[in-house]
Write a protein that holds these residues in place. Sequence first.
Motif, mmCIF file in Angstrom:
data_model
loop_
_atom_site.group_PDB
_atom_site.id
_atom_site.type_symbol
_atom_site.label_atom_id
_atom_site.label_comp_id
_atom_site.label_asym_id
_atom_site.label_seq_id
_atom_site.Cartn_x
_atom_site.Cartn_y
_atom_site.Cartn_z
ATOM 1 N N VAL A 191 3.728 -1.115 2.395
ATOM 2 C CA VAL A 191 4.990 -1.642 3.873
ATOM 3 C C VAL A 191 5.429 0.215 4.027
ATOM 4 N N SER A 192 4.091 1.113 4.945
ATOM 5 C CA SER A 192 4.750 2.262 4.946
ATOM 6 C C SER A 192 5.677 2.847 6.928
ATOM 7 N N GLY A 193 6.808 3.179 6.390
ATOM 8 C CA GLY A 193 6.867 4.060 7.570
ATOM 9 C C GLY A 193 5.727 5.238 8.239
ATOM 10 N N GLY A 194 4.616 5.078 8.044
ATOM 11 C CA GLY A 194 4.186 6.049 8.498
ATOM 12 C C GLY A 194 3.420 4.955 9.145
ATOM 13 N N GLY A 195 1.835 5.694 9.832
ATOM 14 C CA GLY A 195 1.051 4.800 10.915
ATOM 15 C C GLY A 195 0.101 3.885 9.793
ATOM 16 N N ILE A 196 -0.420 2.490 10.225
ATOM 17 C CA ILE A 196 -1.237 1.630 9.971
ATOM 18 C C ILE A 196 -2.443 2.306 10.126
ATOM 19 N N GLU A 197 -2.413 2.903 10.936
ATOM 20 C CA GLU A 197 -4.117 3.285 11.081
ATOM 21 C C GLU A 197 -4.401 4.195 10.240
ATOM 22 N N PHE A 198 -3.343 4.654 10.229
ATOM 23 C CA PHE A 198 -3.055 6.364 9.143
ATOM 24 C C PHE A 198 -3.718 5.703 7.462
ATOM 25 N N VAL A 199 -2.536 4.876 7.497
ATOM 26 C CA VAL A 199 -3.073 4.316 5.477
ATOM 27 C C VAL A 199 -3.900 3.661 5.745
ATOM 28 N N ARG A 200 -4.611 2.298 6.354
ATOM 29 C CA ARG A 200 -5.343 1.273 6.216
ATOM 30 C C ARG A 200 -7.055 2.078 5.708
ATOM 31 N N PRO A 201 -7.695 3.599 5.348
ATOM 32 C CA PRO A 201 -8.624 4.052 5.865
ATOM 33 C C PRO A 201 -9.211 4.234 4.725
ATOM 34 N N TRP A 202 -8.286 4.782 3.850
ATOM 35 C CA TRP A 202 -7.813 5.365 2.287
ATOM 36 C C TRP A 202 -7.140 3.820 1.241
ATOM 37 N N ALA A 203 -6.700 2.981 1.725
ATOM 38 C CA ALA A 203 -5.577 2.429 0.767
ATOM 39 C C ALA A 203 -6.378 1.706 -0.041
ATOM 40 N N GLU A 204 -7.506 1.193 0.154
ATOM 41 C CA GLU A 204 -8.453 0.341 -0.548
ATOM 42 C C GLU A 204 -8.708 0.905 -1.593
ATOM 43 N N LYS A 205 -9.181 2.438 -1.685
ATOM 44 C CA LYS A 205 -10.256 3.037 -2.708
ATOM 45 C C LYS A 205 -8.817 3.736 -4.157
ATOM 46 N N VAL A 206 -7.602 4.525 -3.045
ATOM 47 C CA VAL A 206 -6.679 4.395 -3.882
ATOM 48 C C VAL A 206 -5.900 4.193 -4.704
ATOM 49 N N TYR A 207 -5.550 2.976 -4.200
ATOM 50 C CA TYR A 207 -4.843 1.670 -4.536
ATOM 51 C C TYR A 207 -5.503 0.486 -4.700
ATOM 52 N N GLY A 208 -5.982 0.463 -4.469
ATOM 53 C CA GLY A 208 -6.915 -1.497 -4.352
ATOM 54 C C GLY A 208 -6.009 -2.142 -3.550
ATOM 55 N N ILE A 209 -5.796 -1.471 -2.453
ATOM 56 C CA ILE A 209 -5.097 -2.560 -1.493
ATOM 57 C C ILE A 209 -6.277 -2.549 -0.531
ATOM 58 N N PRO A 210 -6.528 -3.604 0.495
ATOM 59 C CA PRO A 210 -7.264 -3.616 1.707
ATOM 60 C C PRO A 210 -6.282 -3.723 2.593
ATOM 61 N N PRO A 211 -7.191 -3.900 4.030
ATOM 62 C CA PRO A 211 -6.959 -2.855 5.256
ATOM 63 C C PRO A 211 -5.088 -3.932 5.664
ATOM 64 N N GLU A 212 -5.870 -4.672 5.561
ATOM 65 C CA GLU A 212 -5.110 -5.905 5.799
ATOM 66 C C GLU A 212 -3.682 -6.523 5.424
ATOM 67 N N GLN A 213 -3.374 -5.658 4.023
ATOM 68 C CA GLN A 213 -2.609 -5.667 3.037
ATOM 69 C C GLN A 213 -1.908 -4.344 3.492
ATOM 70 N N VAL A 214 -1.987 -3.781 4.230
ATOM 71 C CA VAL A 214 -1.328 -2.295 5.710
ATOM 72 C C VAL A 214 -0.002 -2.609 6.410
ATOM 73 N N VAL A 215 1.025 -2.853 6.217
ATOM 74 C CA VAL A 215 2.055 -2.233 7.097
ATOM 75 C C VAL A 215 2.160 -1.673 7.435
ATOM 76 N N GLY A 216 2.762 -1.120 8.928
ATOM 77 C CA GLY A 216 3.137 0.292 8.947
ATOM 78 C C GLY A 216 3.213 0.378 10.384
ATOM 79 N N SER A 217 3.648 1.805 10.658
ATOM 80 C CA SER A 217 4.045 2.035 12.072
ATOM 81 C C SER A 217 2.779 1.704 12.921
ATOM 82 N N SER A 218 3.203 2.230 14.413
ATOM 83 C CA SER A 218 1.459 2.258 15.506
ATOM 84 C C SER A 218 1.768 2.464 16.347
ATOM 85 N N ILE A 219 0.984 2.754 17.501
ATOM 86 C CA ILE A 219 1.020 2.575 18.782
ATOM 87 C C ILE A 219 0.175 1.911 19.437
#
Length: 334
Positions: A191-219
């Motif tokens: 649950v990030s203040g950063g952009g949801i689509e900034f975090v999603r591309p690499w979150a699963e590889k780095v944290y084991g957290i898939p894109p659908e489990q990323v919450v963030g800011s959006s445009i």
Amino acid sequence: MFAIRNSLKLVRDAALAVAAGLIFAVSALAQTDPLPSWNDTAPKAAIVSFVEKVTKEGSPDFVPESERIAVFDNDGTLWVEHPMYVQLAFALDRVKAEAPSHPEWKDTQPFKAVLESDMKALAAAGEKGLVELIMATHAGMTSDEFQKIVSEWIATARDPKFKKPYTELVYQPMLELLAYLRANGFKTFIVSGGGIEFVRPWAEKVYGIPPEQVVGSSIKTQFEMPDGTPTLFRLPQVDFIDDKAGKPVGINAHIGRRPIAAFGNSDGDLEMLQWTTMTGGTARFGMLIHHTDAEREYAYDRATEFGRLDKALDAAALNKWTVVDMKADWKQIH
């Protein structure tokens, strides 16, 4: 003589067996420690106690797997956030890359400050200036195009202090914590203040957290069909800011369950921890990562621009949240 030699052999074999047993026991003990990068201090004990309490069937604090939701801030909680937020570094690099197509930026703030590496002027631009940079560098393209740009940048960009990719500057103790929670039936979310689509591309590889489990800011995005191809086009308009009071709203909208555990490091996470822990019923857990290690990482809290920990630190004492002293509680950082 033969009897003496035989006795010595038996003694030696017994000693070897004992030694082998001790080695095995030590090895087994090491393997059973789910948090080996944590020192045996109060925060580690608090984590283990909470997990055991909510996962033990028959316990008054038992929580069914479907309700074991843990939420994590990203910047400063899971990876480095100094000397600036990683996404801000991305935006600055994007301004420099796009500058040849925008000659007007040479005389327009906050772009002028970026191109001249004037951090004082950039800081003076404040949140409004940051939003302008994000809109100029993150919009005007499809979601697929943006994901490609982010993926290429995150693979090549280097942190200015450690000279390593940002994805290698994640906190090893927190990676172990994520794995430990998942091994005990938790579903883990960013649950990030950063952009949801900034975090999603690499979150699963780095944290084991898939894109659908990323919450963030959006445009804002809109559906378009250029040349008959369905696309999502990114507009230069803010849709949602997932920070401070926005975090509980984002959690409710994306997850639909109140978490039972929340992990943050700054005042931007205050409301998320309040939303998670200040309720009756199920056992709850709140944790703050306090950056106290100037030698291995950085030391900052109340006076910093990035990751200020002030009100939340005071709230931790009142609400009995666990505070991690990075210098004292972590054996290693990265």
